[in-house]
Design a protein around this motif. Structure first.
Motif, PDB file in Angstrom:
ATOM      1  N   ASP A  92      -0.521   1.649  -2.783  1.00 38.22           N
ATOM      2  CA  ASP A  92      -1.946   1.452  -3.077  1.00 38.22           C
ATOM      3  C   ASP A  92      -2.132   0.422  -4.188  1.00 38.22           C
ATOM      4  O   ASP A  92      -2.982  -0.478  -4.092  1.00 38.22           O
ATOM      5  N   TYR A  93      -1.358   0.582  -5.264  1.00 47.25           N
ATOM      6  CA  TYR A  93      -1.483  -0.303  -6.418  1.00 47.25           C
ATOM      7  C   TYR A  93      -1.160  -1.746  -6.040  1.00 47.25           C
ATOM      8  O   TYR A  93      -1.868  -2.683  -6.438  1.00 47.25           O
ATOM      9  N   GLU A 153      -7.088  -2.520 -11.983  1.00 49.29           N
ATOM     10  CA  GLU A 153      -6.723  -1.278 -11.303  1.00 49.29           C
ATOM     11  C   GLU A 153      -6.072  -0.298 -12.282  1.00 49.29           C
ATOM     12  O   GLU A 153      -6.325   0.916 -12.222  1.00 49.29           O
ATOM     13  N   ASN A 213      -1.380  -3.138  -3.084  1.00 50.48           N
ATOM     14  CA  ASN A 213      -2.403  -3.669  -2.187  1.00 50.48           C
ATOM     15  C   ASN A 213      -3.716  -3.960  -2.902  1.00 50.48           C
ATOM     16  O   ASN A 213      -4.514  -4.772  -2.433  1.00 50.48           O
ATOM     17  N   GLU A 214      -3.953  -3.306  -4.019  1.00 52.05           N
ATOM     18  CA  GLU A 214      -5.133  -3.617  -4.825  1.00 52.05           C
ATOM     19  C   GLU A 214      -4.886  -4.803  -5.747  1.00 52.05           C
ATOM     20  O   GLU A 214      -5.810  -5.550  -6.065  1.00 52.05           O
ATOM     21  N   LEU A 224      -5.748   2.779   1.008  1.00 55.32           N
ATOM     22  CA  LEU A 224      -5.146   3.846   0.218  1.00 55.32           C
ATOM     23  C   LEU A 224      -4.134   4.613   1.059  1.00 55.32           C
ATOM     24  O   LEU A 224      -4.457   5.147   2.108  1.00 55.32           O
ATOM     25  N   CYS A 225      -2.900   4.636   0.576  1.00 55.27           N
ATOM     26  CA  CYS A 225      -1.856   5.419   1.231  1.00 55.27           C
ATOM     27  C   CYS A 225      -1.820   6.830   0.657  1.00 55.27           C
ATOM     28  O   CYS A 225      -1.574   7.789   1.368  1.00 55.27           O
ATOM     29  N   SER A 226      -2.067   6.949  -0.655  1.00 54.02           N
ATOM     30  CA  SER A 226      -1.898   8.231  -1.331  1.00 54.02           C
ATOM     31  C   SER A 226      -2.981   9.230  -0.958  1.00 54.02           C
ATOM     32  O   SER A 226      -2.803  10.432  -1.133  1.00 54.02           O
ATOM     33  N   SER A 227      -4.124   8.773  -0.435  1.00 50.35           N
ATOM     34  CA  SER A 227      -5.208   9.686  -0.109  1.00 50.35           C
ATOM     35  C   SER A 227      -4.987  10.415   1.196  1.00 50.35           C
ATOM     36  O   SER A 227      -5.758  11.283   1.570  1.00 50.35           O
ATOM     37  N   ARG A 241     -10.751   0.451   0.286  1.00 51.09           N
ATOM     38  CA  ARG A 241      -9.436   0.294  -0.315  1.00 51.09           C
ATOM     39  C   ARG A 241      -8.385   0.775   0.658  1.00 51.09           C
ATOM     40  O   ARG A 241      -8.551   1.777   1.343  1.00 51.09           O
ATOM     41  N   SER A 255      -0.421   9.009   7.214  1.00 47.15           N
ATOM     42  CA  SER A 255      -0.967   7.691   6.903  1.00 47.15           C
ATOM     43  C   SER A 255      -0.129   6.573   7.485  1.00 47.15           C
ATOM     44  O   SER A 255      -0.375   5.413   7.207  1.00 47.15           O
TER      45      SER A 255
END
Length: 525
Positions: free
Chosen positions: A70-71, A84, A73-74, A45-48, A43, A28
């Protein structure tokens, strides 16, 4: 932490990962380093994108850093941070409660509620809970210093559409100049049937800027210092002025008094929300920096982001609660109640309905005890529970600045990547005591986790946290701690990614074993 207290770097050349996390994020990395902004429909998302096949990643303890990115950035505002957190709790199987309805709670159950969509309390009840047993709590705050739109935001200066803002908290306001800014927050909409709707909004594209004055027009700025007037100089520029778009030919003489918000701004908001401009009847918007949170540094060891103070603490607390109670067996031997509380308005004193100064946490504790009491009428159940309870007040800490080492007390100099910081202050700006510090450090000792300690210099003022507010308001034992960081209250802050994982492990261990450790120490006997 309350006060009284670049361009994106180039990614490193391909090389062997320096840690398991670097390996797990390799797939990622292009997303983390690109300057592209997430749209409302996608979104960031880094974790995905974890590399599950990496043998080194599989062998190492799981990292939450990608999830934190992710959190962040949301969560551009306190509302989005709460929304979130709500989404993640629902996905984890927690049940949403309403403060205005009856609660029917059961041992082994997991629950949460929100207040003002900027404050959240979540808890998991141990299967072996008995009346009078305590609450093990981690508390943090969702707000950060920022600029907020004034109720009448439309302003005109020298042929330009400007946006009136007010400062929130004690920010390093010079860092907000020459940044690609936008707006996020909440709006109130009026529907055709006369009802009203509360909706969150986030404009992801660069929308505004606060331009600095060129050095050619301010020759002494480098010698005299940059000293902007926060009322007249810290005003974002939205667009060049188009008179026909804002007024009719009959009322141009009084245009500046008749326009509450620029029609252009309302048009942009309505297009993002999917409504007509005249449906927007109220708004509470923050000015936000559009640059995504990311990893940085020569070894990708740092997190560069806005709002680390205090969303990093919020996320570590949230994940530790979820991960320590996701399976039924994790609560099967628990005698206490595990809780996370995330409050708003810490940066301005906490005195609000959704701040730590309100009785939110105390009321939640009382309602939980009352609901679990059933037919038992044990004497002083809530009071006994509070006496057995423990609060971890989690708020970011000041790391040693390599260019300003003299700002730290000589024997208390927390550093990045060296563990969670326990904060002490003899004047109770922090609520830590010898007892609470010992109990919290004992958890770290058992799990071989690093711990640092901070004391402010005697010739400097000390910041504060929600710790003393809750300790005195509820009467609960409290330790103040935080992840060490640099550039606190800047539009762009930084911390070490290893400290994030260390904090998560410390918090998770707190939930899992504090009840057993606490029984070994008796102070009031």
């Amino acid at each position: 932490m309350a006060l009284l207290r670049l361009h994106l770097p180039r990614p490193p050349l391909p090389a062997r990962p320096t840690s398991a996390l670097a390996s797990s994020l390799s797939s990622s990395k292009s997303l983390l380093w690109c300057g592209r902004l997430p749209t409302a429909a996608s979104r960031l998302l880094c974790s995905s994108n974890r590399d599950a096949s990496s043998s080194s990643a599989a062998a190492a303890p799981p990292s939450i850093v990608a999830g934190l990115l992710d959190y962040l950035n949301e969560s551009w505002t306190q509302f989005h941070a709460t929304a979130e957190a709500k989404r993640q709790l629902l996905d984890a199987g927690f049940k949403l409660l309403s403060e205005s309805q009856d609660w029917d709670l059961q041992p082994g159950g997991r629950y949460f509620f929100t207040r003002n969509m900027s404050c959240l309390v979540a808890f998991a009840i141990g299967e072996k809970y008995r009346l009078g047993n305590g609450f093990n709590i981690i508390a943090a705050h969702t707000d950060s210093p920022c600029l907020k739109l004034k109720p009448r935001s439309a302003a005109f200066k020298s042929g330009h559409q400007m946006v009136n803002v007010q400062t929130y908290g004690s920010g390093l306001w010079h860092t907000w100049f020459d940044r690609d800014l936008t707006l996020a927050g909440r709006v109130i909409l009026k529907a055709a049937d006369g009802s009203f709707k509360h909706k969150l909004v986030k404009l992801t594209r660069p929308l505004m800027r606060v331009p600095t004055l060129a050095i050619h027009l301010n020759r002494t700025v480098n010698s005299d210092g940059f000293k902007p007037n926060l009322e007249t100089h810290l005003v974002p520029l939205l667009a060049t002025k188009h008179e026909e778009a804002t007024t009719s030919s009959d009322d141009k003489s009084s245009s500046s008094t008749k326009v509450t918000h620029h029609p252009l701004l309302l048009q942009i908001l309505s297009e993002e929300i999917g409504c007509d401009s005249d449906e927007i009847i109220g708004m509470e918007l923050n000015v936000c920096d559009t640059q995504p949170s990311c990893l940085g540094g020569g070894n990708n060891e740092f997190i560069y982001s806005g709002r680390l103070d205090n969303l990093a603490s919020c996320y570590c607390a949230l994940r530790s609660l979820v991960d320590s109670s996701k399976a039924a067996e994790q609560l099967s031997n628990e005698k206490a109640i595990r809780m996370v509380a995330m409050f708003d308005n810490e940066e301005v004193g906490s005195d609000s309905m959704q701040g730590a100064g309100a009785p939110t946490m105390f009321q939640a504790m009382r309602r939980i005890v009352d609901s679990l009491m059933h037919q038992s009428m044990g004497e002083g159940a809530l009071e006994r529970a509070i006496h057995s309870s423990f609060l971890v007040s989690a708020d970011m800490a000041h790391a040693l600045h390599p260019n300003h080492p003299e700002k730290h007390e000589e024997c208390h100099r927390p550093e990045l990547q060296k563990g969670l910081v326990i904060k002490h202050n003899a004047n109770q700006r922090y609520a830590t005591s010898a007892v609470t510090a010992f109990l919290f450090k004992e958890i770290a000792r058992i799990h071989n986790l690093p711990v640092q300690e901070f004391v402010v210099r005697n010739d400097m003022g000390c910041g504060s946290t929600i710790g003393p507010i809750l300790a005195s308001g509820v009467g609960i034992r409290t330790v103040d701690c935080g992840i060490p960081q640099l550039s606190m209250h800047s539009v762009r802050e930084m911390c070490g990614k290893e400290d994030v994982d260390t904090t998560y492990m410390h918090f998770k261990a707190f939930f899992e074993m504090f009840s057993d450790i606490d029984r070994r120490l008796n102070v009031d006997f």
